[in-house]
Design an enzyme around this catalytic site. Structure first.
Site, PDB file in Angstrom:
ATOM      1  N   GLY A 176     -29.160 -85.677  79.550  1.00 42.09           N
ATOM      2  CA  GLY A 176     -29.744 -84.530  80.223  1.00 42.09           C
ATOM      3  C   GLY A 176     -31.240 -84.719  80.364  1.00 42.09           C
ATOM      4  N   PHE A 177     -31.952 -83.621  80.529  1.00 46.71           N
ATOM      5  CA  PHE A 177     -33.395 -83.708  80.745  1.00 46.71           C
ATOM      6  C   PHE A 177     -34.107 -84.316  79.539  1.00 46.71           C
ATOM      7  CE2 PHE A 177     -32.283 -80.294  83.758  1.00 46.71           C
ATOM      8  CZ  PHE A 177     -32.850 -80.821  84.900  1.00 46.71           C
ATOM      9  N   GLY A 178     -33.729 -83.892  78.327  1.00 44.98           N
ATOM     10  CA  GLY A 178     -34.393 -84.402  77.141  1.00 44.98           C
ATOM     11  C   GLY A 178     -34.126 -85.870  76.909  1.00 44.98           C
ATOM     12  N   GLU A 205     -28.984 -65.415  90.625  1.00 49.33           N
ATOM     13  CA  GLU A 205     -29.013 -66.405  91.701  1.00 49.33           C
ATOM     14  C   GLU A 205     -27.647 -66.542  92.360  1.00 49.33           C
ATOM     15  OE1 GLU A 205     -30.574 -69.684  89.507  1.00 49.33           O
ATOM     16  OE2 GLU A 205     -32.651 -69.029  89.721  1.00 49.33           O
ATOM     17  N   GLY A 215     -26.693 -87.870  74.961  1.00 50.60           N
ATOM     18  CA  GLY A 215     -26.943 -86.893  76.004  1.00 50.60           C
ATOM     19  C   GLY A 215     -27.911 -87.410  77.051  1.00 50.60           C
ATOM     20  N   ALA A 245     -35.196 -76.576  81.144  1.00 45.90           N
ATOM     21  CA  ALA A 245     -35.428 -77.985  81.435  1.00 45.90           C
ATOM     22  C   ALA A 245     -36.834 -78.466  81.074  1.00 45.90           C
ATOM     23  CB  ALA A 245     -35.129 -78.254  82.911  1.00 45.90           C
TER      24      ALA A 245
END
Length: 441
Positions: free
Chosen positions: A22-24, A176, A20, A321
């Site tokens: 992603g952010f992590g 949003e 992954g 996040a």
């Protein structure tokens, strides 16, 4: 538990497989620079996507290229990192290897699982074709096309009718989206159609709960609802969706006819629990120990959307996040310690930095715990926070310029409809969660 004594003692690099980007995952890789590791970074996409602004790509504000970056480009200056585009299908804990499709096998000394989440329809995956979710760049482009196609259809009908667009889910993503779609109808599309007035469009936000923005206090939730109503958005709160079909949505109170439906009501973890052969908790998350490791397997860690991490007051660490980034940085420090290259970080401690949601142009709600803000100042703080999390100065400048251009001219230059009309949808799955996907990690 796996014995960590002797890591790297034979002089060979310690092999870390990260699933992954992603952010992590990316924050672990960034924090582990110069640690002498041999890192394999596996992701099913070839890019990292900044999901907190994905809805702006879907509603024509930003080009997708401003919020997505090729993983190989990000790792260009990291010879210690090998990037593999593949989809993980299994983890062999005994053999200590990750298996992927297309067929591949990647041995590890340490495994970090952070593959994120996908849209959940609470067991009704057949709704995906009618109500696409918003988790990928392809989803954003497909939703953009559906929205713009609805306006084109009304123009062809020449009946004076304006589109009806429904958003299911009253969390940050749904709020949003609703605010940005209202802005699109009332400002950006002004004077562009002849058979109807885009500002007459009907925008409906639906949620089974009796209030919006469940992550925010009651007063900020009420503020958000009032702002949306002031923008002309219809709120259908306390109404459960019973079906999504061609031409509209079925609610417990009856059918709602609409041209476009967008799903923002839930996410579930990628099936990491199935790979590991363990029982998942709510939303498919894997319970982890205080150091984020899989109980009984100290060399396997789960972070981000897929991890169930105890926090405080009986709550879990939220799937956002900042949490994933903190977890990635923590694991880099923990691994350095285990390799004899740093101090013991102790158990993971999450530091909550606040909750934010934007509500239409120049309006937002912010809860930092010690202070609550609404209005224009909150919107500036929301914008600065998102700019800060973007990768690279080029992306920060590009997004700032697009926002400035939009505010100056009330027009966006990102209104190309490039996705196939029926490409949107989610990866069907078994697990469910009422989280609206704000994490995007």
């Amino acid at each position: 538990m796996t014995d960590h004594v002797g890591y790297g003692a034979d002089g060979t690099p310690h092999r870390v497989v990260v699933v992954g980007a992603g952010f992590g995952g990316l924050n672990f890789v960034a924090s582990a620079k110069m640690a002498g590791l041999e890192i394999t970074l596996i992701d099913r996409q070839n890019h990292h996507l900044f999901q907190p602004l994905l809805y702006q790509a879907a509603i024509t504000v930003l080009p997708v290229t401003d919020i997505a970056w090729p993983i190989r480009t990000l790792m260009r200056d990291r010879p210690d990192v090998r990037v593999v585009q593949a989809e993980v299908c299994d983890v062999d804990l005994e053999a200590r290897e990750v298996r992927t499709h297309p067929e591949g096998s990647y041995p590890y000394d340490t495994l970090i699982l952070s593959p994120g989440s996908v849209t959940s329809y609470f067991g009704n995956d057949q709704w995906a074709a009618m109500a696409p979710g918003l988790k990928t760049a392809s989803d954003a482009m497909a939703i953009r096309t559906r929205i713009l196609a609805a306006f084109e259809q009304c123009e062809r009908e020449a009946s004076g009718r304006a589109p009806c667009i429904s958003i299911i889910g009253g969390g940050p993503t749904g709020v949003e989206l609703a605010g940005m779609i209202a802005t699109l109808c009332q400002k950006e599309l002004k004077d562009e159609f002849r058979s109807f007035n885009p500002s007459d469009s009907t925008i409906v936000l639906i949620d089974a709960a009796d209030r919006l923005l469940p992550n925010l206090p009651d007063d900020l939730s009420a503020y958000g609802a009032a702002r949306l109503r002031k923008m002309g958005i219809q709120l259908r709160l306390g109404e459960k969706v019973t079906g999504c079909h061609e031409g509209g949505v079925s609610l417990e109170s009856g059918n709602l006819a609409c041209d476009t439906v967008i799903w923002a009501a839930g996410t579930r973890a990628v099936p990491v629990a199935k790979w590991l052969g363990v029982e998942a908790e709510r939303g498919g998350r894997v319970p982890v120990s205080r150091d984020l490791s899989l109980p009984g397997h100290g060399d396997v860690f789960v972070i981000g959307d897929c991890a169930e991490v105890a926090w405080k007051d009986g709550k879990s660490v939220p799937g956002i996040a900042p949490a994933a980034k903190q977890q990635g940085a923590y694991l880099a420090g923990l691994l350095r310690h285990r390799l004899g290259k740093g101090r013991d970080p102790g158990p993971f401690v999450y530091r909550h930095q606040g909750d934010l949601a934007t509500i239409g142009p120049n309006q937002a709600a912010v809860d930092f715990g010690w202070i609550k803000l609404t209005g224009r100042l909150a919107w500036w703080l929301w914008g600065l926070a998102h700019i800060y999390f973007l990768i690279g100065m080029r992306s920060r400048i590009a997004v700032l310029l697009h926002w400035f251009w939009l505010r100056l001219l009330d027009r966006s230059d990102a209104r190309l409809a490039l996705a196939a009309h029926d490409d949107a949808g989610a990866v069907p799955g078994e697990d469910e969660d009422e989280n609206d996907g704000q994490d995007r990690s």
